[in-house]
Design a protein around this motif. Sequence first.
Motif, PDB file in Angstrom:
ATOM      1  N   PHE A  88       0.826  -1.148  -0.055  1.00  0.00           N
ATOM      2  CA  PHE A  88       0.194  -0.339   0.112  1.00  0.00           C
ATOM      3  C   PHE A  88       0.871   1.472   0.197  1.00  0.00           C
ATOM      4  CE2 PHE A  88       0.481  -1.086   4.443  1.00  0.00           C
ATOM      5  CZ  PHE A  88       1.210   0.376   5.041  1.00  0.00           C
ATOM      6  N   ARG A  89       0.382   2.255  -0.281  1.00  0.00           N
ATOM      7  CA  ARG A  89       0.776   3.460  -0.315  1.00  0.00           C
ATOM      8  C   ARG A  89       0.588   4.090   0.952  1.00  0.00           C
ATOM      9  NH1 ARG A  89       4.550   5.280  -3.827  1.00  0.00           N
ATOM     10  NH2 ARG A  89       5.042   7.043  -4.508  1.00  0.00           N
ATOM     11  N   ALA A  90       2.267   4.558   0.875  1.00  0.00           N
ATOM     12  CA  ALA A  90       1.660   5.276   2.700  1.00  0.00           C
ATOM     13  C   ALA A  90       3.300   6.664   2.023  1.00  0.00           C
ATOM     14  CB  ALA A  90       2.715   4.568   3.605  1.00  0.00           C
ATOM     15  N   THR A  91       2.601   7.453   3.231  1.00  0.00           N
ATOM     16  CA  THR A  91       3.678   8.230   4.075  1.00  0.00           C
ATOM     17  C   THR A  91       4.976   7.958   5.059  1.00  0.00           C
ATOM     18  OG1 THR A  91       2.690   9.843   2.340  1.00  0.00           O
ATOM     19  CG2 THR A  91       4.178  11.220   4.106  1.00  0.00           C
ATOM     20  N   ILE A  92       5.951   7.567   5.162  1.00  0.00           N
ATOM     21  CA  ILE A  92       6.884   8.079   6.168  1.00  0.00           C
ATOM     22  C   ILE A  92       7.522   8.789   7.080  1.00  0.00           C
ATOM     23  CG2 ILE A  92       8.422   6.148   7.354  1.00  0.00           C
ATOM     24  CD1 ILE A  92       7.960   4.590   4.828  1.00  0.00           C
ATOM     25  N   PHE A  93       7.074   9.118   7.848  1.00  0.00           N
ATOM     26  CA  PHE A  93       7.769  10.133   8.832  1.00  0.00           C
ATOM     27  C   PHE A  93       8.601   9.583   9.830  1.00  0.00           C
ATOM     28  CE2 PHE A  93       2.942  11.551   7.849  1.00  0.00           C
ATOM     29  CZ  PHE A  93       3.440  12.480   7.203  1.00  0.00           C
ATOM     30  N   PHE A  94       9.859   9.731   9.305  1.00  0.00           N
ATOM     31  CA  PHE A  94      10.653   9.075  10.730  1.00  0.00           C
ATOM     32  C   PHE A  94      11.465  10.105  11.633  1.00  0.00           C
ATOM     33  CE2 PHE A  94      12.818  10.107   6.668  1.00  0.00           C
ATOM     34  CZ  PHE A  94      14.121  10.778   7.116  1.00  0.00           C
ATOM     35  N   ASP A  95      11.563   9.667  12.625  1.00  0.00           N
ATOM     36  CA  ASP A  95      12.364   9.506  13.672  1.00  0.00           C
ATOM     37  C   ASP A  95      14.054   9.620  13.647  1.00  0.00           C
ATOM     38  OD1 ASP A  95      10.372  10.758  15.315  1.00  0.00           O
ATOM     39  OD2 ASP A  95       9.720   8.949  16.980  1.00  0.00           O
ATOM     40  N   LEU A 111      18.716   0.019   4.638  1.00  0.00           N
ATOM     41  CA  LEU A 111      18.637   1.416   5.266  1.00  0.00           C
ATOM     42  C   LEU A 111      17.698   0.992   6.903  1.00  0.00           C
ATOM     43  CD1 LEU A 111      17.778   4.059   3.703  1.00  0.00           C
ATOM     44  CD2 LEU A 111      19.745   3.941   4.433  1.00  0.00           C
ATOM     45  N   VAL A 112      17.053   1.202   7.595  1.00  0.00           N
ATOM     46  CA  VAL A 112      16.421   1.236   9.094  1.00  0.00           C
ATOM     47  C   VAL A 112      16.106   2.473   9.507  1.00  0.00           C
ATOM     48  CG1 VAL A 112      16.549   0.269  11.617  1.00  0.00           C
ATOM     49  CG2 VAL A 112      17.735  -0.649   9.299  1.00  0.00           C
ATOM     50  N   MET A 113      14.564   3.094   9.112  1.00  0.00           N
ATOM     51  CA  MET A 113      14.247   4.193  10.163  1.00  0.00           C
ATOM     52  C   MET A 113      13.257   4.139  10.852  1.00  0.00           C
ATOM     53  SD  MET A 113      13.130   5.477   5.946  1.00  0.00           S
ATOM     54  CE  MET A 113      12.701   4.218   5.881  1.00  0.00           C
ATOM     55  N   ARG A 114      13.411   4.110  12.280  1.00  0.00           N
ATOM     56  CA  ARG A 114      13.001   3.925  13.116  1.00  0.00           C
ATOM     57  C   ARG A 114      11.785   4.897  13.674  1.00  0.00           C
ATOM     58  NH1 ARG A 114      15.780  -0.177  15.318  1.00  0.00           N
ATOM     59  NH2 ARG A 114      18.131  -0.920  14.323  1.00  0.00           N
ATOM     60  N   GLY A 115      10.959   4.423  14.387  1.00  0.00           N
ATOM     61  CA  GLY A 115       9.935   5.472  15.373  1.00  0.00           C
ATOM     62  C   GLY A 115       9.267   5.983  13.918  1.00  0.00           C
ATOM     63  N   CYS A 116       8.520   5.219  12.689  1.00  0.00           N
ATOM     64  CA  CYS A 116       7.818   5.922  11.846  1.00  0.00           C
ATOM     65  C   CYS A 116       6.709   6.182  12.122  1.00  0.00           C
ATOM     66  CB  CYS A 116       8.522   5.590  10.429  1.00  0.00           C
ATOM     67  SG  CYS A 116       9.881   5.036  10.503  1.00  0.00           S
ATOM     68  N   ASP A 117       5.465   7.160  11.866  1.00  0.00           N
ATOM     69  CA  ASP A 117       4.632   7.433  12.105  1.00  0.00           C
ATOM     70  C   ASP A 117       3.585   6.653  10.421  1.00  0.00           C
ATOM     71  OD1 ASP A 117       3.832   8.028  14.202  1.00  0.00           O
ATOM     72  OD2 ASP A 117       4.433   9.551  14.140  1.00  0.00           O
ATOM     73  N   VAL A 118       3.564   5.516  10.295  1.00  0.00           N
ATOM     74  CA  VAL A 118       2.353   4.652   9.125  1.00  0.00           C
ATOM     75  C   VAL A 118       1.468   5.199   9.066  1.00  0.00           C
ATOM     76  CG1 VAL A 118       2.905   3.495   7.476  1.00  0.00           C
ATOM     77  CG2 VAL A 118       4.700   3.863   8.385  1.00  0.00           C
ATOM     78  N   THR A 119       0.396   5.781   8.184  1.00  0.00           N
ATOM     79  CA  THR A 119      -1.082   5.535   8.230  1.00  0.00           C
ATOM     80  C   THR A 119      -1.471   4.052   7.403  1.00  0.00           C
ATOM     81  OG1 THR A 119      -1.339   8.509   8.023  1.00  0.00           O
ATOM     82  CG2 THR A 119      -3.189   6.392   7.768  1.00  0.00           C
ATOM     83  N   THR A 120      -2.216   3.114   7.783  1.00  0.00           N
ATOM     84  CA  THR A 120      -2.470   2.061   7.070  1.00  0.00           C
ATOM     85  C   THR A 120      -3.690   2.533   5.647  1.00  0.00           C
ATOM     86  OG1 THR A 120      -4.606   1.471   8.404  1.00  0.00           O
ATOM     87  CG2 THR A 120      -1.629   0.603   8.924  1.00  0.00           C
ATOM     88  N   PRO A 121      -3.961   1.417   5.111  1.00  0.00           N
ATOM     89  CA  PRO A 121      -4.732   1.520   4.422  1.00  0.00           C
ATOM     90  C   PRO A 121      -6.709   2.107   4.960  1.00  0.00           C
ATOM     91  CG  PRO A 121      -3.825  -0.642   3.770  1.00  0.00           C
ATOM     92  CD  PRO A 121      -3.248  -0.253   4.719  1.00  0.00           C
ATOM     93  N   ALA A 122      -6.280   1.088   5.916  1.00  0.00           N
ATOM     94  CA  ALA A 122      -7.848   1.709   7.299  1.00  0.00           C
ATOM     95  C   ALA A 122      -7.927   3.227   7.902  1.00  0.00           C
ATOM     96  CB  ALA A 122      -7.836  -0.350   8.231  1.00  0.00           C
ATOM     97  N   GLY A 123      -7.018   3.989   7.245  1.00  0.00           N
ATOM     98  CA  GLY A 123      -6.782   4.956   8.427  1.00  0.00           C
ATOM     99  C   GLY A 123      -5.970   4.826   9.343  1.00  0.00           C
ATOM    100  N   GLU A 124      -5.625   3.818   9.642  1.00  0.00           N
ATOM    101  CA  GLU A 124      -4.727   3.774  11.076  1.00  0.00           C
ATOM    102  C   GLU A 124      -3.802   4.131  11.285  1.00  0.00           C
ATOM    103  OE1 GLU A 124      -4.125   0.101  14.884  1.00  0.00           O
ATOM    104  OE2 GLU A 124      -4.967  -0.644  12.611  1.00  0.00           O
ATOM    105  N   THR A 125      -3.143   4.762  12.023  1.00  0.00           N
ATOM    106  CA  THR A 125      -1.483   5.531  12.123  1.00  0.00           C
ATOM    107  C   THR A 125      -0.886   4.333  12.909  1.00  0.00           C
ATOM    108  OG1 THR A 125      -2.398   7.397  11.449  1.00  0.00           O
ATOM    109  CG2 THR A 125       0.173   7.790  12.282  1.00  0.00           C
ATOM    110  N   VAL A 126       0.218   4.228  12.893  1.00  0.00           N
ATOM    111  CA  VAL A 126       0.672   2.982  13.446  1.00  0.00           C
ATOM    112  C   VAL A 126       2.239   3.379  13.574  1.00  0.00           C
ATOM    113  CG1 VAL A 126      -0.753   1.030  13.553  1.00  0.00           C
ATOM    114  CG2 VAL A 126       1.324   1.874  11.754  1.00  0.00           C
TER     115      VAL A 126
END
Length: 175
Positions: A88-95, A111-126
């Motif tokens: 799925f398409r996601a915009t990744i905001f990483f710490d 690459l390892v990006m930690r603490g990323c806020d990812v919005t799932t297709p269901a609309g949930e941000t994890v």
Amino acid sequence: MTSIAQKIAIRNAIAARAANPAASSAPARKKGFDLEAIAAGNASRQTMKRFLTSIEGIDDATLSVEQSRAAAYAEQATAPVVRDTTPFRATIFFDSIESKFTNDGSQTNYLVMRGCDVTTPAGETVKRTVMAFGEARDRVHGMIFDGKDIEVDVYFSNSVIKVVENDTQAEAAAA
């Protein structure tokens, strides 16, 4: 502790038990499984697995109501979790981001990006760790130095999220 102090401590403990035997004795351990704890979900996963193994050869008709309830919950609780791995398409905001090398001898960079806020297709941000390997690493690496958030195709891989290697893989996986 000296031997005299040990002897005094032992003598005092024996005297205390003799004075109040009901308070010092541990409650008798029940044999078998705590079916109420299993059915309520308060037992450990290991206990649930052992319980299911113990009733494996028993006919369902001979199980008590409590055993049946506990077995039903234990089977549900120990069943493997099936995760959707559809990209799925996601915009990744990483710490933070870290460049590492594989341990397989090839010394491939990833690459390892930690603490990323990812919005799932269901609309949930994890909040998850996002990893990029191969061609995906090269694409993401270029985006990072542009100073923008990253928008790419990703998929769940257990507890982490991986960036899809190339667009043809994303199209093939979606088909």
